[in-house]
Scaffold this motif. Sequence first.
Motif, PDB file in Angstrom:
ATOM      1  N   ALA A 199       0.870  -1.016   0.037  1.00  0.00           N
ATOM      2  CA  ALA A 199       0.064  -0.082  -0.027  1.00  0.00           C
ATOM      3  C   ALA A 199       0.837   1.172  -0.041  1.00  0.00           C
ATOM      4  O   ALA A 199       2.102   1.163   0.410  1.00  0.00           O
ATOM      5  CB  ALA A 199      -0.839  -0.089   1.311  1.00  0.00           C
ATOM      6  N   ARG A 200       0.130   2.425  -0.420  1.00  0.00           N
ATOM      7  CA  ARG A 200       0.864   3.673  -0.464  1.00  0.00           C
ATOM      8  C   ARG A 200      -0.038   4.729   0.101  1.00  0.00           C
ATOM      9  O   ARG A 200      -1.121   4.711  -0.512  1.00  0.00           O
ATOM     10  CB  ARG A 200       1.562   3.957  -1.884  1.00  0.00           C
ATOM     11  CG  ARG A 200       2.297   5.276  -1.900  1.00  0.00           C
ATOM     12  CD  ARG A 200       3.265   5.532  -3.102  1.00  0.00           C
ATOM     13  NE  ARG A 200       4.259   6.453  -2.956  1.00  0.00           N
ATOM     14  CZ  ARG A 200       4.028   7.611  -3.675  1.00  0.00           C
ATOM     15  NH1 ARG A 200       2.925   8.101  -4.402  1.00  0.00           N
ATOM     16  NH2 ARG A 200       5.062   8.545  -3.478  1.00  0.00           N
ATOM     17  N   GLY A 201      -0.003   5.442   0.710  1.00  0.00           N
ATOM     18  CA  GLY A 201      -0.921   6.608   1.285  1.00  0.00           C
ATOM     19  C   GLY A 201      -0.148   8.025   1.383  1.00  0.00           C
ATOM     20  O   GLY A 201       1.086   8.279   1.380  1.00  0.00           O
ATOM     21  N   LEU A 202      -1.177   8.880   1.254  1.00  0.00           N
ATOM     22  CA  LEU A 202      -0.682  10.381   1.484  1.00  0.00           C
ATOM     23  C   LEU A 202      -1.236  10.745   2.571  1.00  0.00           C
ATOM     24  O   LEU A 202      -2.471  10.838   2.820  1.00  0.00           O
ATOM     25  CB  LEU A 202      -1.200  11.145   0.141  1.00  0.00           C
ATOM     26  CG  LEU A 202      -1.249  12.645   0.086  1.00  0.00           C
ATOM     27  CD1 LEU A 202       0.133  13.103   0.203  1.00  0.00           C
ATOM     28  CD2 LEU A 202      -2.053  13.231  -1.094  1.00  0.00           C
ATOM     29  N   PHE A 203      -0.587  11.527   3.274  1.00  0.00           N
ATOM     30  CA  PHE A 203      -0.936  12.099   4.547  1.00  0.00           C
ATOM     31  C   PHE A 203      -0.728  13.606   4.445  1.00  0.00           C
ATOM     32  O   PHE A 203       0.235  14.179   3.979  1.00  0.00           O
ATOM     33  CB  PHE A 203      -0.208  11.321   5.593  1.00  0.00           C
ATOM     34  CG  PHE A 203      -0.583   9.981   5.822  1.00  0.00           C
ATOM     35  CD1 PHE A 203      -1.317   9.613   6.569  1.00  0.00           C
ATOM     36  CD2 PHE A 203       0.266   9.084   5.060  1.00  0.00           C
ATOM     37  CE1 PHE A 203      -1.841   8.377   7.087  1.00  0.00           C
ATOM     38  CE2 PHE A 203      -0.151   7.609   5.120  1.00  0.00           C
ATOM     39  CZ  PHE A 203      -1.128   7.400   6.010  1.00  0.00           C
TER      40      PHE A 203
END
Length: 224
Positions: A199-203
Amino acid sequence: MRERLGDTFDPIAVPDLPTPDPDLDRSVAELRRLREAIAGLAHSEVELGDIADRLAEAADLLEPRVPEPARRLEAMWTGAGSRRANPVGGPENPIAPPVRFFGCDDGSVTAEVTLGLAYQGPPGCVHGGISALIIDHMMGFANHWGGRYGMTAHYEIDYRSPTPLLRPLTFRSWVDEVDGRKTWTKATIHAGDRLCVEARGLFLEASVAVPGHPDRRSTVGDGA
Ligand SMILES: CCCCC/C=C\C/C=C\C/C=C\C/C=C\CCCC(=O)SCCNC(=O)CCNC(=O)[C@H](O)C(C)(C)COP(=O)(O)OP(=O)(O)OC[C@H]1O[C@@H](n2cnc3c(N)ncnc32)[C@H](O)[C@@H]1OP(=O)(O)O
């Protein structure tokens, strides 16, 4: 920071926070035992009538003692409250799977958990939403460990192979890229050497009003 963790990283177990109420932690631990036992008993030959009666007795005893949710929400945001109450590993949260967290000297974080029948999605496998829940939390933890914070704005998940129930799973996460208020964070789930999820997330750095204290704002990761 290494993208793939080698065998030289040095995990530091995140210490348990002191409990303000040992009986609450004990009650939650018992509820977790019940959760797994009941998930395992469903539709078996075991007679459950007396168990249901005793559980109803406990619930009847408990419900009148529960304060307004607003009061509990306020209390959660003092001291280490939110970390103890969170739905991933929180010792005060009955739905939380009992995840063990470690910070690593390469800036990444890792966690271990074996998920029981209550978390099933496909036959014998972890529900994808449960994987996503733990992944999101792990990415928040990686941000915290890396000195970043933020609300999840976006994340994408690839389910690469089935994630097994009842087998130890290893979660890993690390900050991949930062740019001003933005942090991109990656995470994986492995069963042994097999990659199950990535997974890859933007915070985004942001804060929200603290319940009961309209003049105070809090960033995700407070209470750590
Ligand atoms: C050994 C000791 C260790 C001790 C530590 C122990 C434990 C660690 C403790 C704690 C940490 C652990 C875990 C963390 C806890 C929980 C994790 C769960 C986190 C969540 O459960 S969190 C809930 C879900 N989350 C939301 O509820 C967010 C709702 N949402 C909003 O509140 C806003 O949406 C917000 C604030 C996100 C942004 O709003 P905003 O107004 O600030 O931003 P704005 O629109 O101005 O955009 C600015 C720039 O970001 C780009 N941008 C914005 N959104 C985008 C998107 N979706 N995709 C792609 N790009 C996007 C724009 O395109 C622009 O880009 P540009 O600047 O380049 O133009």
